[in-house]
Write an enzyme that holds these catalytic residues in place. Structure first.
Site, PDB file in Angstrom:
ATOM      1  N   ARG A  92       0.846  -1.199   0.000  1.00  0.00           N
ATOM      2  CA  ARG A  92       0.000   0.000   0.000  1.00  0.00           C
ATOM      3  C   ARG A  92       0.878   1.245   0.000  1.00  0.00           C
ATOM      4  O   ARG A  92       1.025   1.898  -1.005  1.00  0.00           O
ATOM      5  CB  ARG A  92      -0.984  -0.026   1.182  1.00  0.00           C
ATOM      6  CG  ARG A  92      -2.183   0.918   0.979  1.00  0.00           C
ATOM      7  CD  ARG A  92      -1.828   2.356   1.288  1.00  0.00           C
ATOM      8  NE  ARG A  92      -1.306   2.546   2.629  1.00  0.00           N
ATOM      9  CZ  ARG A  92      -0.700   3.654   3.040  1.00  0.00           C
ATOM     10  NH1 ARG A  92      -0.502   4.673   2.203  1.00  0.00           N
ATOM     11  NH2 ARG A  92      -0.228   3.753   4.284  1.00  0.00           N
ATOM     12  N   ASP A  93       1.512   1.579   1.110  1.00  0.00           N
ATOM     13  CA  ASP A  93       2.413   2.736   1.127  1.00  0.00           C
ATOM     14  C   ASP A  93       3.556   2.521   0.143  1.00  0.00           C
ATOM     15  O   ASP A  93       4.027   3.456  -0.512  1.00  0.00           O
ATOM     16  CB  ASP A  93       2.962   2.967   2.534  1.00  0.00           C
ATOM     17  CG  ASP A  93       3.360   4.412   2.791  1.00  0.00           C
ATOM     18  OD1 ASP A  93       3.932   5.033   1.886  1.00  0.00           O
ATOM     19  OD2 ASP A  93       3.093   4.918   3.894  1.00  0.00           O
TER      20      ASP A  93
ATOM     21  N   HIS B  54       3.610   4.014  -3.478  1.00  0.00           N
ATOM     22  CA  HIS B  54       4.107   5.355  -3.809  1.00  0.00           C
ATOM     23  C   HIS B  54       5.511   5.292  -4.405  1.00  0.00           C
ATOM     24  O   HIS B  54       5.842   6.054  -5.312  1.00  0.00           O
ATOM     25  CB  HIS B  54       4.147   6.227  -2.552  1.00  0.00           C
ATOM     26  CG  HIS B  54       2.808   6.609  -2.022  1.00  0.00           C
ATOM     27  ND1 HIS B  54       1.922   7.391  -2.731  1.00  0.00           N
ATOM     28  CD2 HIS B  54       2.198   6.324  -0.830  1.00  0.00           C
ATOM     29  CE1 HIS B  54       0.830   7.581  -2.008  1.00  0.00           C
ATOM     30  NE2 HIS B  54       0.965   6.939  -0.856  1.00  0.00           N
TER      31      HIS B  54
ATOM     32  N   SER C  11       3.302  10.979   8.598  1.00  0.00           N
ATOM     33  CA  SER C  11       3.338  10.959   7.133  1.00  0.00           C
ATOM     34  C   SER C  11       4.515  11.725   6.554  1.00  0.00           C
ATOM     35  O   SER C  11       4.968  11.425   5.449  1.00  0.00           O
ATOM     36  CB  SER C  11       2.038  11.549   6.571  1.00  0.00           C
ATOM     37  OG  SER C  11       0.914  11.047   7.236  1.00  0.00           O
TER      38      SER C  11
ATOM     39  N   HIS D  54       2.906   4.704  12.742  1.00  0.00           N
ATOM     40  CA  HIS D  54       3.252   4.613  11.322  1.00  0.00           C
ATOM     41  C   HIS D  54       4.373   5.617  11.091  1.00  0.00           C
ATOM     42  O   HIS D  54       4.140   6.823  11.080  1.00  0.00           O
ATOM     43  CB  HIS D  54       2.032   4.950  10.455  1.00  0.00           C
ATOM     44  CG  HIS D  54       2.311   4.957   8.985  1.00  0.00           C
ATOM     45  ND1 HIS D  54       2.118   3.845   8.176  1.00  0.00           N
ATOM     46  CD2 HIS D  54       2.760   5.935   8.165  1.00  0.00           C
ATOM     47  CE1 HIS D  54       2.428   4.147   6.926  1.00  0.00           C
ATOM     48  NE2 HIS D  54       2.831   5.415   6.895  1.00  0.00           N
TER      49      HIS D  54
ATOM     50  N   HIS E 139       7.965   7.134   9.078  1.00  0.00           N
ATOM     51  CA  HIS E 139       8.706   7.250   7.821  1.00  0.00           C
ATOM     52  C   HIS E 139      10.168   7.544   8.131  1.00  0.00           C
ATOM     53  O   HIS E 139      10.515   8.062   9.194  1.00  0.00           O
ATOM     54  CB  HIS E 139       8.106   8.334   6.926  1.00  0.00           C
ATOM     55  CG  HIS E 139       6.939   7.855   6.119  1.00  0.00           C
ATOM     56  ND1 HIS E 139       7.061   7.372   4.834  1.00  0.00           N
ATOM     57  CD2 HIS E 139       5.618   7.750   6.428  1.00  0.00           C
ATOM     58  CE1 HIS E 139       5.868   7.006   4.379  1.00  0.00           C
ATOM     59  NE2 HIS E 139       4.976   7.226   5.333  1.00  0.00           N
TER      60      HIS E 139
ATOM     61  N   TYR F 139       4.481  16.001   3.329  1.00  0.00           N
ATOM     62  CA  TYR F 139       3.829  14.715   3.088  1.00  0.00           C
ATOM     63  C   TYR F 139       4.721  13.860   2.188  1.00  0.00           C
ATOM     64  O   TYR F 139       5.085  14.266   1.090  1.00  0.00           O
ATOM     65  CB  TYR F 139       2.486  14.989   2.417  1.00  0.00           C
ATOM     66  CG  TYR F 139       1.487  13.867   2.411  1.00  0.00           C
ATOM     67  CD1 TYR F 139       1.134  13.194   3.577  1.00  0.00           C
ATOM     68  CD2 TYR F 139       0.838  13.513   1.224  1.00  0.00           C
ATOM     69  CE1 TYR F 139       0.185  12.192   3.566  1.00  0.00           C
ATOM     70  CE2 TYR F 139      -0.121  12.513   1.203  1.00  0.00           C
ATOM     71  CZ  TYR F 139      -0.440  11.856   2.377  1.00  0.00           C
ATOM     72  OH  TYR F 139      -1.389  10.864   2.365  1.00  0.00           O
TER      73      TYR F 139
END
Length: 342
Positions: free
Chosen positions: A16-17, A20, A170, A199, A201, A290
């Site tokens: 999913r992520d 990108h 995000s 979550h 990054h 983002y």
């Protein structure tokens, strides 16, 4: 007396992520291979959809090579034990898409909103609960709200029926103290039975550290991905997180070597741009942008002959949020005109 071991629910977001990172271009056969490998490796849940969630395939967010339904069917056919999960952003995906995903085998959904807009998630969370699904609230760009404000939004999602609410970094902008403060603020206002998720990054190279700190502060669900595959510099690399979890003696169901093999053999070869901390992705974290804006900004920079960092810094100054991808081109045009006038 034996101490209770910390137990972690490992949620993989490669499919999913991770979309990108490859501009949402993934064949169903590749989905099947990765999903099967993750299932065998013991992850608790596998998330699958366009990078921007159900119905995210569009000119604004980026067209997918296949439909969400083709991807979900490929994953569902190759999962024996993991919980099949998807993402839904109200305003992009609808309850109709949610119902169809459920019909195809999805049993868990994360309903995502901007960190100050939890109220728009009510219908989608309630519908998911009516379908008997596991439901998590996903408060994106969590660095843009103070801990107490974010916790109030988490409480709203809980009131709609969310079983879990995430601190969703995000932009990869949160530091360890900032993560700890937000998790503790959640715990202060949420019911003891409501779980908390993280979550992270990798934009500031803190994704593993932030995930570990989050668990130490009370988080039970941790997002991670094979080879860190995700927007920007990627998500928390699942192999590294599991290795640290092993060192700390935490309980989970993952096999480290199998995750390493899947990362190296199945995921890294898909990358048309390295998923890593570099001058562009570091700028995302530094400016609080983002993470999925990266590829859009790189395209605009090429078109208007600009430094990607200049665009991303201005995006951060204007505090753009998910859904405003089209404004990146406007910003690039303005910056190009300013440069031409000098």
């Amino acid at each position: 007396m034996n101490e209770t071991r910390t137990t972690v629910f490992v949620q993989d977001v490669t499919l999913r992520d991770g979309m990108h990172a490859i501009r949402h271009q993934l064949a169903p056969g590749e989905v099947a291979q990765i999903a099967a490998a993750l299932d065998v490796a013991g992850v608790d849940a596998i998330e699958i959809s366009h990078g921007d969630g159900l119905a995210g395939s569009s000119l604004n967010y980026g067209p997918g090579s296949h439909t969400d339904w083709e991807w979900i069917e490929a994953a569902a056919a190759n999962i024996q034990r993991a919980r099949l999960t998807t993402l839904l952003l109200p305003g992009i995906g609808t309850v109709d898409e949610l119902r169809k995903a459920h019909d195809l085998g999805v049993r868990s959904v994360r309903v995502a909103t901007h960190c100050t807009e939890a109220d728009v998630s009510a219908q989608h969370i309630e519908t998911a609960r009516d379908l008997g699904m596991d439901v998590a609230g996903f408060l994106m760009m969590s660095h843009m709200a103070a801990a107490s404000e974010l916790a109030a939004q988490a409480a709203l999602m809980e009131s709609y029926g969310a079983h879990c609410v995430y601190v969703t970094d995000s932009g990869g902008r949160l530091t360890m103290d900032a993560v700890r403060d937000r998790v503790r603020a959640y715990r202060d206002v949420l019911d003891a039975t409501t779980e908390i998720g993280i979550h992270a990054h990798e934009n500031l190279s803190l994704s593993v550290a932030n995930s570990v700190v989050a668990v130490e502060a009370g988080v039970t669900r941790v997002d991670a991905s094979l080879a860190g595959q995700g927007a920007g510099a990627g998500n928390c690399p699942i192999e590294a997180f599991v290795a640290v979890a092993n060192i700390l003696g935490w309980q989970h169901g993952c096999d480290l070597y199998q995750l390493q093999d899947a990362a190296e053999d199945l995921v890294r070869p898909l990358q048309d741009r390295p998923v890593r901390v570099d001058r562009e992705t570091l700028t995302l974290g530094y400016a609080g942008v983002y993470s999925s804006f990266l590829r859009h900004a790189e395209k605009a920079a090429q078109t208007y002959d600009l430094d990607v960092r200049t665009i991303l810094t201005e995006v951060g100054n204007r505090r753009l949020v998910g859904g405003q991808e089209d404004m990146i081109v406007d910003i690039a045009m303005e910056l190009s005109e300013v440069a031409a006038d000098r």
